[in-house]
Design a protein around this motif. Structure first.
Motif, PDB file in Angstrom:
ATOM      1  N   THR A 147     -13.226   4.907  -5.161  1.00  0.00           N
ATOM      2  CA  THR A 147     -12.513   3.669  -4.861  1.00  0.00           C
ATOM      3  C   THR A 147     -12.640   2.807  -6.111  1.00  0.00           C
ATOM      4  N   GLN A 175     -17.763   3.779  -6.019  1.00  0.00           N
ATOM      5  CA  GLN A 175     -16.974   2.565  -5.810  1.00  0.00           C
ATOM      6  C   GLN A 175     -17.251   1.631  -6.981  1.00  0.00           C
ATOM      7  N   ASP A 222      -8.618   5.960  -4.319  1.00  0.00           N
ATOM      8  CA  ASP A 222      -8.067   4.690  -3.876  1.00  0.00           C
ATOM      9  C   ASP A 222      -8.206   3.724  -5.043  1.00  0.00           C
ATOM     10  N   SER A 248      -7.338  -0.188  -6.712  1.00  0.00           N
ATOM     11  CA  SER A 248      -6.811  -1.549  -6.756  1.00  0.00           C
ATOM     12  C   SER A 248      -6.446  -1.899  -8.193  1.00  0.00           C
ATOM     13  N   ARG A 272     -19.441   9.843  -3.465  1.00  0.00           N
ATOM     14  CA  ARG A 272     -18.518   8.718  -3.553  1.00  0.00           C
ATOM     15  C   ARG A 272     -18.909   7.797  -4.697  1.00  0.00           C
ATOM     16  N   ASN A 318      -3.602   0.331  -3.563  1.00  0.00           N
ATOM     17  CA  ASN A 318      -3.679  -0.985  -2.937  1.00  0.00           C
ATOM     18  C   ASN A 318      -3.204  -2.044  -3.915  1.00  0.00           C
ATOM     19  N   ARG A 353       0.840  -1.181   0.000  1.00  0.00           N
ATOM     20  CA  ARG A 353       0.000   0.000   0.000  1.00  0.00           C
ATOM     21  C   ARG A 353       0.877   1.234   0.000  1.00  0.00           C
TER      22      ARG A 353
END
Length: 190
Positions: A112, A83, A134, A136, A81, A155, A2
Motif C-alpha cells: 500500500t 505500507q 494499492d 495513493s 505486507r 486511490n 478509485r
C-alpha cells in the motif's frame, strides 16, 4: 476516484502452508539504526518493542509519515505486507510478498503506497498469487508478477508506472478493469 483491476486465476495456494503457523508480526520503521538499511534490526520495532527485521512471510512492515525520502539498501525484501507514508521510498533490489499464514486461512500480501510514492528498481513478485498493490501516490516498478491471481487498486491520484505485468494464469484470462497508466510509458502485459 478509485480504479480497480482484479485478476482471477486457477487455484489458491493449497496445502503448501501449514495450520498453526507463527502469528503475524507488525514491524514499524523507527530509523534508529544504519540509514536506509532494511536489514538493520535497530531500524524496526515490533508490537512488543523488540527490534527485529521484517524478513519473513508473517511480517508486515509499516513506514509512517515524517521520515522523508529513503532508499533502502540490501537484498530483495521478503515480507507479507508493506505500507508507506508521505516520503518517497525506493527499493533497489525488488520486493517479494508471501502469503500470511494466520489462523483461519491464508491472506495474500502486497504493498500500500502512501502519497510519497514508491519506486521498485527490481520486480514486485507475488509467488503464490493472492497479492495486492494499492497506490495513493506513484508506484513505479520494472515489473510485477503473480503466481495465480492478484488485485490492483488506485486511490485518488495514485498512478502505476510499471513496465511489465506477468500473469501466468494457466490459460485462464486475466480480468482487467479501469486502470490508468502513466502517459507515454510503454507497458507490456503477458
Amino acid at each position: 476516484m478509485r480504479h480497480v483491476v482484479a485478476l482471477a486465476g486457477v487455484a489458491l495456494l493449497a496445502g503448501a502452508l501449514s495450520a498453526g503457523a507463527a502469528p503475524v508480526t507488525n514491524c514499524h520503521w523507527t530509523g534508529g539504526g544504519m540509514a536506509g538499511n532494511w536489514f538493520d534490526a535497530n531500524n524496526w520495532t515490533n508490537e512488543a518493542g523488540v527490534n527485529m527485521v521484517p524478513d519473513n512471510r508473517n511480517c508486515r512492515a509499516f513506514i509512517g509519515n515524517g521520515f522523508g525520502a529513503m532508499t533502502f539498501t540490501g537484498a530483495v525484501a521478503i515480507v507479507n505486507r508493506i505500507q508507506t507514508g508521505d516520503g518517497k521510498i525506493t527499493f533497489p533490489a525488488g520486493l517479494e510478498f508471501w502469503y500470511e499464514t494466520v489462523t483461519g486461512g491464508n491472506q495474500g500480501g502486497g504493498i500500500t503506497v502512501g502519497t510519497g510514492g514508491a519506486e521498485v528498481n527490481g520486480n514486485i513478485v507475488h509467488p503464490h498469487g493472492g497479492g495486492f498493490m494499492d497506490a495513493s501516490g506513484l508506484l513505479k516498478a520494472a515489473g510485477v508478477a503473480w503466481g495465480n491471481w492478484g488485485f490492483l487498486a488506485q486511490n485518488g491520484a495514485g498512478v502505476f508506472e510499471i513496465t511489465t505485468f506477468n500473469f501466468p494464469l494457466a490459460g485462464n484470462p486475466a480480468i482487467i478493469g479501469a486502470l490508468k497508466f502513466t502517459n507515454g510509458t510503454p507497458t507490456s502485459i503477458s
